[in-house]
Design a protein around this motif. Structure first.
Motif, mmCIF file in Angstrom:
data_model
loop_
_atom_site.group_PDB
_atom_site.id
_atom_site.type_symbol
_atom_site.label_atom_id
_atom_site.label_comp_id
_atom_site.label_asym_id
_atom_site.label_seq_id
_atom_site.Cartn_x
_atom_site.Cartn_y
_atom_site.Cartn_z
ATOM 1 N N GLU A 23 0.861 -1.178 0.000
ATOM 2 C CA GLU A 23 0.000 0.000 0.000
ATOM 3 C C GLU A 23 0.895 1.225 0.000
ATOM 4 O O GLU A 23 1.942 1.222 0.655
ATOM 5 N N GLN B 250 -2.493 1.077 -4.093
ATOM 6 C CA GLN B 250 -2.075 -0.260 -3.668
ATOM 7 C C GLN B 250 -1.732 -1.086 -4.891
ATOM 8 O O GLN B 250 -2.392 -0.988 -5.931
ATOM 9 N N GLU C 85 -4.385 5.686 2.725
ATOM 10 C CA GLU C 85 -3.999 4.829 1.598
ATOM 11 C C GLU C 85 -4.359 5.535 0.289
ATOM 12 O O GLU C 85 -5.527 5.793 0.030
HETATM 13 MG MG MG Z 1 -7.182 -0.777 2.037
#
Ligand code: MG
Ligand code: ATP
Ligand code: MG
Ligand code: MG
Length: 438
Positions: free
Chosen positions: A209, A285, A282
């Motif tokens: 991530e 990813q 985040e």
């Molecule tokens: Mg996530």
């Protein structure tokens, strides 16, 4: 753009529903409007930022050898039955029926669809590797949509999908995306840290991530603070060369989300003064999931030996709309947004302190035309608001440069240039200002 003819519905009051600063500032600066929970209209100012981010992501994906296409938002349920995810995905998936009672869904991600496209055309290892991507709206019926565009239900994602003959090849594709992501986030003015992560519903065993640090972030993170000073590869990085030294440098230092955090290792490997436990957002990813989809969906290619085998895949997401909020979380002050130059909706805010004054109007018109001709984007405040209101509006919307023109300065041949990030103001001739901004 002349402000008098623009559509910039700014708000004076702090909207009560906004819990975090980026959401508050996006509403106040007229960037977005909520149409339903987690569903936003992008107003002109916000749309410009969204497009700038999308373009930077595109340039770096292209540089890394990925190829852009566009898949639809609606997908057939049967496609997801092939991979087994139609039932597994659960209530986050928005399921729809058309007039013929055919089951559709609004795509939350596109592994199945790209695998379907791939298997229809690619039959031989000779056509590998290939990495296909698009930037498209996704829908996930999040249980708690919140923080504005940070956790929307409809949101814009760049998602890329790589196909390779074997695991070794797939790791090279993964590494290319790893490096491209370092470059993307750096160009957006962000320090995004790759962290080892769980793979969740995408599946697979290798994943990172990319997380920006922010108190308002939803993930707890643990890092060696030296990771914040690592160099980001330049645009001359050779994507066909050996990227492992870069990957090694970025993955040797400890950085992990709470899901995979290993407290013992953290204590053992990181000297106390370098241990940082904080929160993060985040913003992207990347996944290597091997043959998870190709096996289930029979996406096979023949190798050099003529034997057919399922391809090895990876997928790579960037939260384009979430990034608009993420950048504001990372870059603002009490007065408003501070856009990094690469994503700013306009580079320059031109402020006419006395609209109707012949000299001020003429000077502004000339600056506006010359800047525009030179390809510099300008928002020209030609309204009859008072000066104080114009200044606070410019600070709120956060354009990198404010060029302030008034009759008094013009008498002594100067205008004022303010740098939004540093607050520094200088007086200079209009010509010198043009030179500085073009
Ligand atoms: Mg996530
Ligand atoms: P989260 O953990 O925040 O729910 P995710 O891990 O489910 O995100 P991915 O499937 O990894 O999301 O999707 C790729 C990227 O899309 C994420 O890194 C994030 O930047 C963005 N994204 C995911 N869900 C949302 C959402 N609801 N609103 C806005 N952006 C999102
Ligand atoms: Mg999620
Ligand atoms: Mg994720």
């Amino acid at each position: 753009m002349r402000l008098s003819r623009y559509f910039l519905p700014t708000l004076k009051e702090n909207p009560a529903e906004a819990q975090i600063v980026s959401h508050r500032l996006m509403l106040r600066s007229g960037m977005i409007r909520q149409e339903a929970a987690g569903i936003y209209a992008w107003l002109p100012l916000g749309f410009r930022v969204l497009q700038n981010i999308e373009q930077i992501v595109r340039e770096e994906m292209d540089r890394a050898g990925a190829i852009e296409l566009l898949m639809p938002t609606l997908q057939l349920a049967d496609l997801w039955r092939e991979s087994g995810r139609y039932d597994a995905y659960g209530p986050e998936m928005l399921r729809i029926k058309d007039r013929h009672e055919r089951e559709l869904l609004y795509g939350p991600t596109n592994e199945e669809m790209i695998t379907e496209i791939f298997r229809s055309y690619v039959k031989s290892y000779r056509n590998l590797p290939v990495n296909l991507y698009h930037t498209q709206w996704k829908f996930r019926d999040e249980q708690r949509p919140r923080f504005g565009v940070m956790r929307g239900r409809e949101f814009l994602m760049k998602d890329a999908y790589s196909f390779d003959l074997d695991e070794a090849g797939a790791r090279l594709s993964y590494n290319r995306m790893f490096v491209a992501y370092l470059r993307i986030f750096a160009r957006l003015g962000l320090k995004a840290i790759p962290m080892r992560a769980e793979t969740g519903p995408i599946g697979g065993d290798l994943s990172h991530e990319f997380i920006i640090l922010a108190e308002t972030g939803e993930s707890g993170v643990f890092i060696d603070k030296n990771v914040l000073d690592l160099p980001v590869p330049g645009e001359d990085v050779d994507y066909d060369g050996d990227l492992t030294p870069i990957i090694k440098q970025w993955t040797d230092l400890y950085a992990a989300t709470e899901d995979v955090h290993d407290a013992e290792r953290f204590a053992r490997e990181v000297p106390e003064e370098r241990r940082v436990a904080t929160r993060g957002i985040e913003v992207g990813q990347i996944f290597y999931f091997g043959t998870k989809y190709s096996q289930a969906m029979k996406a096979v290619v023949s190798g050099p030996d003529g034997v057919e085998r399922p391809v090895h895949g990876g997928s790579y997401g960037v939260g384009v709309s979430r990034l608009v909020g993420g950048i504001i979380e990372a870059s603002h002050d009490d007065n408003g947004i501070i856009w990094p130059e690469g994503v700013a909706p306009f580079k320059v805010g031109l402020v006419n302190l006395k609209v109707g004054d012949a000299e001020a109007d003429a000077a502004c018109n000339e600056l506006y035309e010359k800047l525009t001709k030179a390809g510099v984007s300008v928002l020209y405040d030609d309204t009859d608001e008072r000066a104080g209101a114009k200044f606070s509006n410019m600070d709120l919307i956060g354009l990198p440069w404010q060029l302030v023109v008034g009759p008094r300065g013009l008498k002594s041949g100067v205008v004022e240039l303010k740098n939004r990030a540093t607050g520094e103001r200088i007086e200079l001739s209009p010509e010198a200002a043009l030179n500085k901004l073009t």
